[in-house]
Design a protein around this motif. Sequence first.
Motif, short mmCIF file in Angstrom:
data_model
loop_
_atom_site.label_atom_id
_atom_site.label_comp_id
_atom_site.label_asym_id
_atom_site.label_seq_id
_atom_site.Cartn_x
_atom_site.Cartn_y
_atom_site.Cartn_z
N ARG A 1 0.83 -1.21 0.00
CA ARG A 1 0.00 0.00 0.00
C ARG A 1 0.87 1.26 0.00
O ARG A 1 0.48 2.28 -0.58
N ALA A 2 2.04 1.20 0.60
CA ALA A 2 2.95 2.35 0.54
C ALA A 2 3.43 2.57 -0.89
O ALA A 2 3.53 3.71 -1.36
N ARG A 3 3.69 1.50 -1.60
CA ARG A 3 4.15 1.64 -2.99
C ARG A 3 3.04 2.12 -3.91
O ARG A 3 3.29 2.84 -4.87
N GLU A 4 1.83 1.70 -3.62
CA GLU A 4 0.71 2.26 -4.41
C GLU A 4 0.59 3.76 -4.17
O GLU A 4 0.42 4.55 -5.11
N LEU A 5 0.70 4.16 -2.92
CA LEU A 5 0.60 5.58 -2.59
C LEU A 5 1.69 6.39 -3.28
O LEU A 5 1.44 7.45 -3.86
N TYR A 6 2.92 5.87 -3.26
CA TYR A 6 4.02 6.59 -3.89
C TYR A 6 3.83 6.64 -5.40
O TYR A 6 4.09 7.67 -6.04
N ALA A 7 3.39 5.54 -6.02
CA ALA A 7 3.22 5.51 -7.46
C ALA A 7 2.21 6.55 -7.92
O ALA A 7 2.33 7.13 -9.01
N ARG A 8 1.22 6.85 -7.08
CA ARG A 8 0.18 7.79 -7.48
C ARG A 8 0.50 9.23 -7.06
O ARG A 8 0.13 10.18 -7.76
N ARG A 9 1.20 9.41 -5.94
CA ARG A 9 1.38 10.77 -5.42
C ARG A 9 2.82 11.15 -5.16
O ARG A 9 3.09 12.27 -4.73
N GLY A 10 3.75 10.23 -5.41
CA GLY A 10 5.14 10.55 -5.19
C GLY A 10 5.46 10.66 -3.70
O GLY A 10 4.77 10.10 -2.85
N PRO A 11 6.51 11.40 -3.34
CA PRO A 11 6.92 11.49 -1.94
C PRO A 11 6.07 12.45 -1.09
O PRO A 11 6.28 12.55 0.12
N GLN A 12 5.12 13.14 -1.70
CA GLN A 12 4.33 14.18 -1.01
C GLN A 12 3.65 13.69 0.27
O GLN A 12 3.60 14.43 1.26
#
Length: 332
Positions: free
Chosen positions: A311-322
Amino acid sequence: MRHSPSVSRTQMTGLTNPATDTRSGSAVGEARPEVLPLPSGLVRLRRLLAVLAVLAVVAATQALGASAQSVDDLRGDIPTGDDLRAEQAEVAELRATALAERASAEGELFDVMFRRDELDDTQRRLAAEIEATTTNLRRIAVEAFITGGGVGTLEYFAAVQNASDFSWRRYLVRSHAGSSRAAVDQLRTLREQADSEVLESIALAEALRIEITVLETELVLLDDRDDAVDEIMPLAEAWDRAAIAIAEGAWGIAPNDKWEQLRFCESTHNYEAISPSGKYRGAYQFDYPTWQTVGGTGDPAAAPPEEQDARARELYARRGPQPWPECGRFLE
């Protein structure tokens, strides 16, 4: 390999008489144009552009390969949701078959026992006694195996540690042997008194009971398979979502070493970490609303590490480091 004929500068400028072509021996009737060299600066520029083009292609290929490999490596042995749903369908089909076969066997056993009730009193009594004696023989065999009743060789005598141990074992052996002989003799006598219909009924009933027991064991194992699928399904679906986000999103996958730095910054790699306020939870310090946007349910800190990673990688893939204002710099 053929070599080009040597041509003087005057020949190239067309100021001499026709010469003979050394390759064919024919006369060359017109002058060859001079091939002027490119300026050295332009040559270097052309070479540099070619090198840059090659490097760009290699980098793009490596980036695509690394991205796909990273997804597979991070997912590890976790199957896809489609694989698990296929497993569930197979289990459901096997369960339906086992239930139907158990119901059929139970129906046949009921018919066998119903027909046995129609026998005369003597044959019914013999059938019941034969089955009870057979059960007793099985019990004796099991007890003999558990207590060592089967031993009695010189190896056993050499292995005993004291007299009381030996005496106790000898008593058990003799006890089981005596019980076994009596039960066998009783069973032989009863079977000689029973007619063929009774013996067939006993054999059929025994076979059906064994079949029912096997089917019930199979159903328990199928329940275990279902439980295992239910346990891993959230992980599979989390990685399915992550794979889609990586393919569609603008940020792709950050290298593993960067994720390790982010985790250490957020939670010192503690997947059960909870911030002092209780708002941020797990290795990546999700709050509940953000966790839910990437498909999470329940407490992020209680989720398995594999699910938190996905889930962390999904979040990063969609929103980057923000989403990680302080520690997101490690993903850049």
